[in-house]
Design an enzyme around this catalytic site. Structure first.
Site, PDB file in Angstrom:
ATOM      1  N   GLU A 200       0.845  -1.197   0.000  1.00 30.41           N
ATOM      2  CA  GLU A 200       0.000   0.000   0.000  1.00 30.41           C
ATOM      3  C   GLU A 200       0.876   1.241   0.000  1.00 30.41           C
ATOM      4  OE1 GLU A 200      -2.277  -0.121   3.625  1.00 30.41           O
ATOM      5  OE2 GLU A 200      -3.843  -1.368   2.723  1.00 30.41           O
ATOM      6  N   ARG A 292     -15.266  -8.172  17.257  1.00 30.51           N
ATOM      7  CA  ARG A 292     -15.383  -8.528  18.679  1.00 30.51           C
ATOM      8  C   ARG A 292     -15.713  -7.277  19.479  1.00 30.51           C
ATOM      9  NH1 ARG A 292      -9.836  -7.538  17.723  1.00 30.51           N
ATOM     10  NH2 ARG A 292      -9.127  -5.798  19.005  1.00 30.51           N
ATOM     11  N   VAL A 295     -11.391  -3.776  24.174  1.00 32.25           N
ATOM     12  CA  VAL A 295     -11.006  -3.273  25.490  1.00 32.25           C
ATOM     13  C   VAL A 295     -11.639  -1.893  25.728  1.00 32.25           C
ATOM     14  CG1 VAL A 295      -9.049  -2.527  26.918  1.00 32.25           C
ATOM     15  CG2 VAL A 295      -8.795  -4.516  25.418  1.00 32.25           C
TER      16      VAL A 295
END
Ligand code: MV4
Length: 445
Positions: A200, A292, A295
């Site tokens: 990239e 998910r 934290v």
């Protein structure tokens, strides 16, 4: 609908999930390794099952042991938390095979974001901006040189199975390409058993800004605003905040829409996060999607006054989400309190906490599984807890954070508190003018 949820995790996130389950009237099963017998998540759950030895591979990462624990306790769902098996498609699939609901996305959704090249291709098709680069895998060194010459240096080589910084190389000029190509490929093969690499354009001095999203089983998707996670050290986040000091209403709308497109492209179900690189001109590029709970989810919870774990469980039970987007109504900052020595290269400092006093008062939230006498085991990550402060303005949230950090008394282990105290007083941090390079030349005094 769920009567009993097994939490396939430990530490503060296990406790976080247990707390919400209790409020929802859902019974909980904790699992623990022999190193975690005395952890709070074991004490606060309705039931607890020892699943093995301290090493993660013999406990929290062992699918057979976890499924056995779920079977004998009759759990009807498993919450994976973050880390460990949270983004393991195989685990999500096995849960399904056992008739146990995995509280998270489907195995297909996890897989589709796990491979970075196919994730990028999905984003291009969906119209989400990505960093310009190779179409697929790099086939040869000569191809890499040719594309880099066309794009212009600097470029970055990344592993398709990577994420979190492993197997990444910045290449500033053609003379460096051969070594970067070879070592990135070897590192990818060794770390991921997959030597696929791609290239990239290198985005210089970017901010890391991520958008929290939620999607239900019926195709409704909403965004819950951003978190700025630019304060990182070696790809470990230390401080997160919302709103981002760099955000504008227009950019939030654009990034929010892009994140929703990204999630819709894979029909995303559950809570998740779309990570972006943002350059100094406020161009933003898709980086990865985290399938998910993270934290730093608490920062979002405080600015929109919303329990993300409750939402995640409700979505897994088949409830519909409201479908509207959320704007921050407060400013919140999170400092990760780790058992690490910030004066010694953040070296882990496990051991017994002899004295433990946590801050409190107005505008303060503490999420922690620790207490006086608790032993931080050397086997897992070193987080002792998270300190979150919230106020009407960023300046006040920083002032509350400084005050709260000053109230902490932790003896027996080294902590990152001195680092956070200095950061809260740092002019550049306070101005909001920083990027992911900020900590590279931050010196702790
Ligand atoms: C980049 C980049 C600059 N340009 N990609 C780091 C972790 C991985 N998820 C992607 N990362 C980066 N990708 C391009 N094209 C800079 C980083 C990067 C970074 C990104 C977010 C937060 C902290 C970082 C620290 C170093 C490099």
């Amino acid at each position: 609908m769920f009567k009993k949820v097994l939490i396939a995790n430990r530490g503060e996130i296990a406790l976080r999930v247990i707390r919400t389950c209790r409020e929802m009237g859902i019974k909980t099963v904790a699992v623990y390794s022999t190193a975690d017998r005395d952890s709070l998540h074991v004490k606060f759950a309705d039931e607890a099952v020892c699943i093995g030895k301290p090493q993660s591979s013999e406990s929290y990462l062992n699918i057979a042991y976890l499924m056995a624990a779920a079977e004998i306790t009759n759990a009807d769902a498993i919450h994976p938390g973050y880390g460990f098996l949270a983004e393991n498609a195989k685990f999500a699939e096995i849960c399904g095979d056992y008739g146990i609901k995995f509280i998270g996305p489907t195995p297909e959704m996890i897989s589709s974001m796990g491979d970075k090249i196919s994730a990028k291709e999905t984003m291009i098709k969906a119209g989400v901006p990505v960093v310009p680069g190779t179409d697929g895998l790099l086939q040869s060194l000569d191809e890499a040189k040719g594309i880099a010459r066309q794009m212009g240096y600097p470029v970055m080589i990344k592993a398709t199975a990577g994420g979190g910084g492993k197997g990444m190389r910045i290449v500033w000029e053609e003379a460096e390409m051969e070594k970067a190509y070879t070592t990135a490929k070897a590192e990818a093969a060794a770390s991921f058993k997959n030597d696929g690499i791609y290239m990239e354009k290198y985005v210089e001095e970017p901010r890391h800004i991520e958008i929290q999203i939620a999607g239900d089983q019926y195709g409704n998707i909403c965004h819950l605003s951003e978190r700025d996670c630019s304060i990182q050290r070696r790809h470990q986040k230390l401080v997160e905040e919302s709103p981002s000091p760099f955000m504008t209403p227009e950019l939030r709308m654009k990034m929010g829409e892009a994140a929703k497109k990204a999630a819709s492209a894979i029909n995303y179900e559950s809570v998740g996060t779309v990570e972006f690189l943002v350059d100094k001109n406020r161009n933003f590029y898709f980086m990865e999607m985290n399938t998910r709970i993270q934290v730093e989810h608490c920062v979002t919870e405080e600015v929109i006054n919303f329990d993300l774990i409750k939402e995640q469980i409700k979505i897994a039970m088949g409830e519909r989400i409201s479908g509207r987007d959320y704007e921050p109504e407060m400013c919140a900052i999170e400092c990760r309190i780790n058992a690490e020595d910030p004066y010694n290269d953040f070296r882990p400092s496990p051991g017994r906490i002899t004295t433990f006093h946590q801050p409190g008062g107005h505008g303060v939230r503490v999420d922690s599984h620790a207490y006086a006498g608790y032993v931080i085991p050397p086997y897992y990550d070193s987080m002792i807890g998270k300190l979150i402060t919230m106020a009407q303005t960023r300046q006040e949230a920083i002032a509350t954070m400084y005050r709260a950090l000053s109230e902490y008394v932790i003896e027996g282990v080294k902590t990152t508190i001195p680092f956070h105290l200095q950061l809260m007083q740092d002019d550049r941090f306070r101005s909001g003018n920083f990027n992911t390079k900020f900590l590279e030349d931050f010196i702790l005094r």
